[in-house]
Design a protein around this motif. Structure first.
Motif, PDB file in Angstrom:
ATOM      1  N   PRO A  36       0.828  -1.204   0.000  1.00 20.94           N
ATOM      2  CA  PRO A  36       0.000   0.000   0.000  1.00 20.94           C
ATOM      3  C   PRO A  36       0.863   1.254   0.000  1.00 20.94           C
ATOM      4  N   GLU A  37       0.312   2.361  -0.421  1.00 23.57           N
ATOM      5  CA  GLU A  37       1.064   3.604  -0.482  1.00 23.57           C
ATOM      6  C   GLU A  37       1.557   4.044   0.898  1.00 23.57           C
ATOM      7  N   ARG A  38       0.747   3.847   1.928  1.00 21.92           N
ATOM      8  CA  ARG A  38       1.096   4.290   3.278  1.00 21.92           C
ATOM      9  C   ARG A  38       1.401   3.093   4.177  1.00 21.92           C
ATOM     10  N   ALA A  39       2.311   2.253   3.761  1.00 21.80           N
ATOM     11  CA  ALA A  39       2.721   1.079   4.551  1.00 21.80           C
ATOM     12  C   ALA A  39       3.686   1.505   5.653  1.00 21.80           C
ATOM     13  N   PRO A  40       3.668   0.800   6.784  1.00 17.58           N
ATOM     14  CA  PRO A  40       4.667   1.092   7.821  1.00 17.58           C
ATOM     15  C   PRO A  40       6.080   0.907   7.266  1.00 17.58           C
ATOM     16  N   ARG A  41       7.019   1.684   7.762  1.00 16.53           N
ATOM     17  CA  ARG A  41       8.402   1.593   7.292  1.00 16.53           C
ATOM     18  C   ARG A  41       9.136   0.384   7.860  1.00 16.53           C
ATOM     19  N   HIS A  42       8.675  -0.107   9.011  1.00 15.52           N
ATOM     20  CA  HIS A  42       9.327  -1.217   9.687  1.00 15.52           C
ATOM     21  C   HIS A  42       8.289  -2.280  10.050  1.00 15.52           C
ATOM     22  N   ALA A  43       8.753  -3.494  10.207  1.00 14.43           N
ATOM     23  CA  ALA A  43       7.858  -4.551  10.672  1.00 14.43           C
ATOM     24  C   ALA A  43       7.360  -4.195  12.067  1.00 14.43           C
ATOM     25  N   LEU A  44       6.127  -4.559  12.354  1.00 12.79           N
ATOM     26  CA  LEU A  44       5.584  -4.278  13.676  1.00 12.79           C
ATOM     27  C   LEU A  44       4.596  -5.348  14.092  1.00 12.79           C
ATOM     28  N   VAL A  45       4.322  -5.378  15.393  1.00  6.18           N
ATOM     29  CA  VAL A  45       3.340  -6.303  15.941  1.00  6.18           C
ATOM     30  C   VAL A  45       2.234  -5.482  16.588  1.00  6.18           C
ATOM     31  N   LEU A  46       1.021  -5.721  16.158  1.00  3.87           N
ATOM     32  CA  LEU A  46      -0.147  -5.100  16.768  1.00  3.87           C
ATOM     33  C   LEU A  46      -0.578  -6.037  17.889  1.00  3.87           C
ATOM     34  N   ASP A  60     -10.077 -13.015   8.372  1.00  2.96           N
ATOM     35  CA  ASP A  60     -10.889 -11.832   8.658  1.00  2.96           C
ATOM     36  C   ASP A  60     -10.411 -11.136   9.926  1.00  2.96           C
ATOM     37  N   ALA A  61      -9.957 -11.899  10.914  1.00  4.43           N
ATOM     38  CA  ALA A  61      -9.428 -11.316  12.153  1.00  4.43           C
ATOM     39  C   ALA A  61      -8.153 -10.516  11.869  1.00  4.43           C
ATOM     40  N   LEU A  62      -7.318 -11.010  10.958  1.00  2.00           N
ATOM     41  CA  LEU A  62      -6.121 -10.253  10.570  1.00  2.00           C
ATOM     42  C   LEU A  62      -6.530  -8.908   9.964  1.00  2.00           C
ATOM     43  N   ARG A  63      -7.513  -8.951   9.076  1.00  2.00           N
ATOM     44  CA  ARG A  63      -7.973  -7.726   8.415  1.00  2.00           C
ATOM     45  C   ARG A  63      -8.565  -6.740   9.423  1.00  2.00           C
ATOM     46  N   ARG A  64      -9.399  -7.233  10.348  1.00  2.00           N
ATOM     47  CA  ARG A  64     -10.003  -6.355  11.354  1.00  2.00           C
ATOM     48  C   ARG A  64      -8.941  -5.751  12.266  1.00  2.00           C
ATOM     49  N   GLY A  65      -7.970  -6.563  12.689  1.00  2.00           N
ATOM     50  CA  GLY A  65      -6.908  -6.068  13.557  1.00  2.00           C
ATOM     51  C   GLY A  65      -6.089  -4.981  12.894  1.00  2.00           C
ATOM     52  N   ALA A  66      -5.764  -5.184  11.622  1.00  2.00           N
ATOM     53  CA  ALA A  66      -5.006  -4.174  10.883  1.00  2.00           C
ATOM     54  C   ALA A  66      -5.843  -2.917  10.685  1.00  2.00           C
ATOM     55  N   ALA A  67      -7.122  -3.087  10.396  1.00  2.00           N
ATOM     56  CA  ALA A  67      -8.002  -1.933  10.167  1.00  2.00           C
ATOM     57  C   ALA A  67      -8.148  -1.075  11.415  1.00  2.00           C
ATOM     58  N   ALA A  68      -8.074  -1.694  12.579  1.00  2.00           N
ATOM     59  CA  ALA A  68      -8.226  -0.943  13.828  1.00  2.00           C
ATOM     60  C   ALA A  68      -6.983  -0.114  14.161  1.00  2.00           C
ATOM     61  N   ALA A  69      -5.835  -0.444  13.572  1.00  2.00           N
ATOM     62  CA  ALA A  69      -4.594   0.213  13.971  1.00  2.00           C
ATOM     63  C   ALA A  69      -3.861   0.964  12.862  1.00  2.00           C
ATOM     64  N   LEU A  70      -4.160   0.677  11.614  1.00  2.00           N
ATOM     65  CA  LEU A  70      -3.398   1.258  10.508  1.00  2.00           C
ATOM     66  C   LEU A  70      -4.271   2.142   9.622  1.00  2.00           C
ATOM     67  N   ARG A  71      -3.670   3.174   9.078  1.00  2.00           N
ATOM     68  CA  ARG A  71      -4.411   4.076   8.183  1.00  2.00           C
ATOM     69  C   ARG A  71      -4.760   3.392   6.866  1.00  2.00           C
ATOM     70  N   GLU A  72      -3.856   2.580   6.376  1.00  2.00           N
ATOM     71  CA  GLU A  72      -4.089   1.841   5.131  1.00  2.00           C
ATOM     72  C   GLU A  72      -3.798   0.369   5.431  1.00  2.00           C
ATOM     73  N   PRO A  73      -4.783  -0.353   5.971  1.00  2.00           N
ATOM     74  CA  PRO A  73      -4.529  -1.693   6.493  1.00  2.00           C
ATOM     75  C   PRO A  73      -4.339  -2.795   5.448  1.00  2.00           C
ATOM     76  N   GLU A  74      -4.766  -2.543   4.220  1.00  2.00           N
ATOM     77  CA  GLU A  74      -4.628  -3.563   3.176  1.00  2.00           C
ATOM     78  C   GLU A  74      -3.972  -2.951   1.952  1.00  2.00           C
ATOM     79  N   GLY A  75      -3.248  -3.794   1.213  1.00  2.00           N
ATOM     80  CA  GLY A  75      -2.644  -3.343  -0.031  1.00  2.00           C
ATOM     81  C   GLY A  75      -3.667  -3.331  -1.147  1.00  2.00           C
ATOM     82  N   PRO A  76      -3.306  -2.754  -2.289  1.00  2.00           N
ATOM     83  CA  PRO A  76      -4.239  -2.652  -3.409  1.00  2.00           C
ATOM     84  C   PRO A  76      -4.690  -3.998  -3.966  1.00  2.00           C
TER      85      PRO A  76
END
Length: 141
Positions: free
Chosen positions: A7-17, A52-68
């Motif tokens: 995604p355009e606004r991906a985190p710069r480093h690996a992270l754990v939510l 789906d849990a991965l997607r929801r978790g990313a959506a709760a914490a990231l501005r752009e949780p999924e790639g194109p």
């Protein structure tokens, strides 16, 4: 895990939510959400509820949780032993076999130490650590 094009606004480093139990990994052209584990015996196939849990978790914490674009949805076995300690050492059944398995979720982080121990057990010097706790013989393997 789910692998996307980056995604355009991906985190710069690996992270754990932590709360969502989602690992986010980025690289030049890709982006991955992962980190689920379930004890399902030998059932094969993707678990849509987990994805789906991965997607929801990313959506709760990231501005752009999924790639194109979804590149891959993946699952795989996590080899584990009954006592959750890796099996590293000679087989009791075959004289030409050294085992290095059952690291569960720690395979990558334990890879260098496992490699050094296996090399020592294969006759390339004295082990730096006591190999007895990891011996496959504890299970008759």
């Amino acid at each position: 895990s789910i692998t996307y094009t980056r995604p355009e606004r991906a985190p710069r480093h690996a992270l754990v939510l932590r709360e969502a139990a989602v690992c986010v990994t980025t690289w030049g052209s890709g982006y991955r959400l992962g980190s689920t584990m379930e004890f399902s015996g030998y059932a094969e196939g993707l678990n849509r509820t987990r994805l789906d849990a991965l997607r929801r978790g990313a959506a709760a914490a990231l501005r752009e949780p999924e790639g194109p674009e979804v590149v891959e949805e993946w699952w795989g076995w996590r080899p584990m032993s009954m006592d959750e300690v890796p099996l590293i050492g000679p087989s009791t059944r075959w004289s030409n076999l050294l085992l290095a398995t059952a690291h569960g979720m720690l395979g990558v982080s334990m890879s260098a130490a496992t490699g050094e121990l296996v090399a020592a057990l294969a006759g390339r010097g004295a082990p730096a650590i006591d190999p007895a706790p990891y011996a496959p013989a504890r299970f008759g393997l």
